[in-house]
Design a protein around this motif. Structure first.
Motif: not given
Length: 398
Positions: A374-379
């Motif tokens: 999630v953090m990777s794609q949100v970033g």
């Protein structure tokens, strides 16, 4: 099995059936007919006996040939079976010829799956989808089965030639019913689209659980979100999509987690089409959790079947995490040393994790993998801001 209306009263005695499978040289042939037997038991049938044989190609008239058909007839008489179920799809003509030859109702894997779906569907959408698939299936079965009901002449004084035949009436009635059901499903799809747009406006990250039926998707779903979705050790325990919010502390936000209908080998294309609205949750997902029964020796073939359906619905390019469930049920000798690794899937390296939905083993690691994704794609998409656990209301289709 010809009546798929779940509201009709059924007999308390389970009808007995003979299972028939034909090996045409395909790699996934189930010689013991175990999956067909589970499907029959799930639908409420008792298996009287099993018959399997090898052929180069289906017999055009009887599928199995006259000799094997005679053997099945004698077996049915000796066991008292009231119906015959084939593991492969039969053409309307083959089904009609077999029923005449055997003197018993004959049905195939497709209708058996349809019956299970009819019994299990609970939501308005699910019932509509089952009805559409049932009507589409029946529309192919109108092969002069009711010729004795034809109106052989029409008009006053019986002039003017033959009147409308019963098969034409049935075809027209079914065609009208299919049209009405599609219109009603169209309204449901619009409602679903509205729900998805609402989630998109809230910048929701959508995760869908997919996998072979009875791989433990609903148990995993319940364990992750502390829900009470129906879960049982049987095929197609869950048909209706359920969506809940899963809070990931490591990512500091909630994500939307959906439990979808399980897939199966040779899933009838009519069901794939009819369940397009439900499977749309998988198509629109940002991430798929592909749940696999790690304790099942046939899991490689099951993975291939799921990937085939995902390709059919246009969801095969969505990022996946392979969740090998039922770690507690695996043979100790087959338990890997590393419970988190990578696996080749369609030429790509896909993250894999072993968990047990029953004991919760591996859940912290799985949550960590989800938070990282999630953090990777949100970033990549830009800072969407943190969400607390109460940011969303759970959504369930009932």
């Amino acid at each position: 099995m010809t009546d798929l209306n779940p509201s009709e009263p059924t007999s308390t005695a389970s009808p007995s059936v003979i299972l028939v499978g034909v090996d045409f040289g395909v790699p996934h042939f189930d010689g013991e007919l175990e999956e067909l037997g589970l499907l029959a038991q799930t639908a409420g049938y008792t298996v009287a006996d099993r018959v399997s044989c090898k052929r180069r190609a289906p017999d055009p008239a009887l599928f199995v040939g006259s000799g094997k058909a005679d053997e099945i007839k004698l077996l049915a008489q000796s066991t008292g079976a009231s119906e015959v179920l084939f593991d492969q799809a039969l053409s309307p003509a083959q089904q009609r010829n077999l029923e005449r030859h055997l003197g018993l109702p004959v049905n195939d894997r497709t209708l058996l799956i349809l019956e299970i779906f009819a019994q299990r569907a609970r939501s308005h959408e699910g019932k509509l989808q089952v009805e559409l698939a049932r009507l589409q299936y029946l529309s192919t079965r109108l092969v002069r089965r009711w010729s004795h009901l034809e109106r052989q002449s029409g008009g006053i004084g019986m002039r003017g030639g033959p009147g409308e035949k019963q098969i034409e009436l049935d075809r027209r009635l079914i065609s009208d019913a299919i049209k009405r059901t599609k219109e009603r499903l169209g309204k449901v799809k619009k409602q679903r689209a509205t729900q998805r747009r609402q989630r998109e406006r809230r910048d929701a990250f959508n995760i869908s659980l997919v996998g072979y039926t009875n791989a433990g998707k609903s148990s995993l779903f319940n364990g992750l979100v502390k829900a009470r979705t129906y879960a049982a050790d049987q095929l197609f325990a869950t048909l209706d999509t359920t969506t809940r919010q899963l809070y990931l502390g490591e990512a500091g936000r909630s994500v939307s987690l959906s439990d979808t209908v399980g897939f199966i080998r040779d899933l009838p294309h009519g069901l794939v089409d009819a369940f397009a609205a439900t499977l749309q949750e998988a198509v629109d997902a940002d991430l798929l959790l592909h749940v696999v029964d790690a304790s099942n020796p046939a899991h490689p073939e099951q993975i291939a079947s799921v990937m085939g359906v995902l390709k059919d619905i246009g969801a095969d390019q969505i990022p996946q995490i392979l969740v090998f469930n039922k770690l507690d049920a695996m043979d100790p000798a087959t338990v890997p040393a590393l419970l988190v690794d990578l696996m080749e899937l369609d030429g790509q390296s896909v993250p894999r994790i072993y968990v047990s939905a029953r004991s919760g083993q591996g859940f912290p690691e799985l949550r960590g993998m989800l938070a990282e994704r999630v953090m990777s794609q949100v970033g990549e998409a830009g800072d969407m801001g943190p969400y607390d656990q109460g940011s969303f209301e759970g959504i369930e289709n009932t």
